[in-house]
Every structure is written in structure tokens, then in C-alpha cells.
Design an enzyme around this catalytic site. Structure first.
Site, short mmCIF file in Angstrom:
data_model
loop_
_atom_site.label_atom_id
_atom_site.label_comp_id
_atom_site.label_asym_id
_atom_site.label_seq_id
_atom_site.Cartn_x
_atom_site.Cartn_y
_atom_site.Cartn_z
N CYS A 91 -33.49 -72.40 11.50
CA CYS A 91 -34.52 -71.37 11.63
C CYS A 91 -34.15 -70.39 12.75
O CYS A 91 -33.13 -69.73 12.67
CB CYS A 91 -35.90 -72.01 11.80
SG CYS A 91 -37.25 -70.82 11.50
N HIS A 98 -36.08 -74.76 6.85
CA HIS A 98 -36.21 -76.00 7.62
C HIS A 98 -35.79 -77.17 6.74
O HIS A 98 -36.60 -77.64 5.92
CB HIS A 98 -37.65 -76.21 8.09
CG HIS A 98 -38.07 -75.31 9.21
ND1 HIS A 98 -37.82 -75.62 10.53
CD2 HIS A 98 -38.71 -74.12 9.20
CE1 HIS A 98 -38.30 -74.65 11.29
NE2 HIS A 98 -38.84 -73.72 10.52
N GLU A 119 -35.55 -80.20 7.54
CA GLU A 119 -36.38 -81.37 7.88
C GLU A 119 -37.75 -81.32 7.23
O GLU A 119 -38.47 -82.33 7.21
CB GLU A 119 -36.50 -81.50 9.41
CG GLU A 119 -37.49 -80.56 10.08
CD GLU A 119 -36.98 -79.14 10.28
OE1 GLU A 119 -37.70 -78.36 10.93
OE2 GLU A 119 -35.87 -78.82 9.82
#
EC number: 4.3.2.10
Length: 206
Positions: free
Chosen positions: A83, A187, A189
Site C-alpha cells: 500500500c 493489501h 493480508e
């Protein structure tokens, strides 16, 4: 097989614990720290980042993060930006008319997206680069989670870099793979199985 060691760089920005958990789930041994020695010696370094470009750069400088990244890249040791951690790898960011110098590994500016609704928040597909290691084995319709108002919208760096694009009214860089340096605007994750696959591919390459 010994687990690969990964440091998530703690410079006051980013989803540190969610990144840590996501990397642990794909088999990495993960430490969240600002310690220079740990960051330099780990098999892989993750540079997270959320919020403003200028604030992230200020936090990075407080822990000599620019030097850590530069020395790892010079030594061919893998670094993954996520990001705003991707954005700060460029020469500069422009927010509200103010230009802030970045780490300068890639030329060009990170600028505001031009779209009716900002930020770009939610799931989106990407057009992954041919031969990409990060997106190896992923379906073309795999979706990733984005939340950002700014992005790199052109590439002025090495012609050998592998570029993955996404579109939010206009194209922007969703990921870059450039030697030891890789980055994602989305992202991983927060991107479910597809994001886990990207992280797993990166860890496997350490």
C-alpha cells in the site's frame, strides 16, 4: 525445511499485526520490529504503510528506514512494500499540492486518483505481468482488496520490471516486481486466499 525469516518494519504505520499473522499463515517466521540489525539480516523485509505519504516518510526516516531499504536492495535482499509502503518507493508523492520526496528507488510521482468516488475501496481484479512470480498460479479473475486515494499511474523505471495493473476509472500500478524489490498497492493480508497466495509466492522466493 527451515522457515524463512521475515521482518515487518515497524515505523509507526501499517497493519502490522495483520501482516504478521498473514505471513505466519504461509509459513514464515515473522518479527515486527524497528531494529536495524533484525531488518537487515532477515530473509525478507516487509514495508507496510497506511495513511499519508508524508507521514509515512517521516516515520520511516525516524528509524533510518530509507537506509535499511536501500542497503537491502543494493545487496539483492528481498523487500516487499504494501500500500503506502509501495508508494514511498517512488521518487515522490503529491498530496494536496505538496510534493514529498520518497525513497527514490523508482522514478515518478504518486498522485491522486481521478474518479467520482475516492478512495478506491474494495475488491478489484488485476492484469498481472507475464512471468510474474507474485501472481504465479493465480486465476485471472482473482480479486484483491484495495483502499487508497493515490497511486503510481505510469511507469518510468526499468523496462525489465514486471508490472501488474488495475483499473479504477483509469489504470494504475497494482504491483511491481523489480529484482529484489517488489510491491503491491493492494493489501495482500486483507485479500483472502488470493492475497495469501501472493504472500506465499513471495516467501517461497526468499
Amino acid at each position: 525445511m527451515t522457515a524463512k525469516s521475515v521482518v515487518v518494519l515497524d515505523y509507526g504505520s501499517g497493519n502490522l499485526r495483520s501482516a504478521q499473522r498473514a505471513l505466519q499463515r504461509v509459513g514464515a517466521e515473522v518479527e515486527v520490529t524497528a531494529d536495524t540489525d533484525a531488518a537487515m539480516t532477515a530473509d525478507g523485509l516487509v514495508v507496510p504503510g497506511v495513511g499519508a505519504f508524508a507521514a509515512c516518510m517521516a516515520g520511516l526516516r525516524k528509524i533510518s528506514g530509507e537506509r535499511i531499504i536501500a542497503e537491502r536492495v543494493a545487496a539483492g535482499r528481498p523487500v516487499l512494500g504494501v500500500c503506502v509502503g509501495m508508494q514511498i518507493l517512488f521518487a515522490c508523492g503529491v498530496e494536496f499540492g505538496v510534493q514529498t520526496p520518497g525513497c527514490g528507488h523508482w522514478p515518478g510521482a504518486v498522485i491522486r486518483l481521478e474518479a467520482p468516488v475516492i478512495p478506491h475501496m474494495g475488491w478489484n481484479v488485476v492484469d498481472s505481468a507475464a512471468g510474474s512470480a507474485l501472481f504465479k498460479g493465480l486465476d485471472v479473475d482473482a480479486r484483491f482488496y484495495f483502499v487508497h486515494s493515490y497511486a503510481a499511474q505510469r511507469w518510468e523505471g526499468s523496462p525489465d520490471a514486471l508490472l501488474t495493473w488495475a483499473t479504477y476509472r483509469a489504470p494504475f500500478l497494482a504491483a511491481v516486481e523489480d529484482g529484489a524489490l517488489a510491491a503491491t498497492q493492494f493489501h495482500p493480508e486483507k485479500s483472502g486466499d488470493a492475497g495469501a497466495a501472493v504472500l506465499s509466492n513471495w516467501v517461497d522466493g526468499l
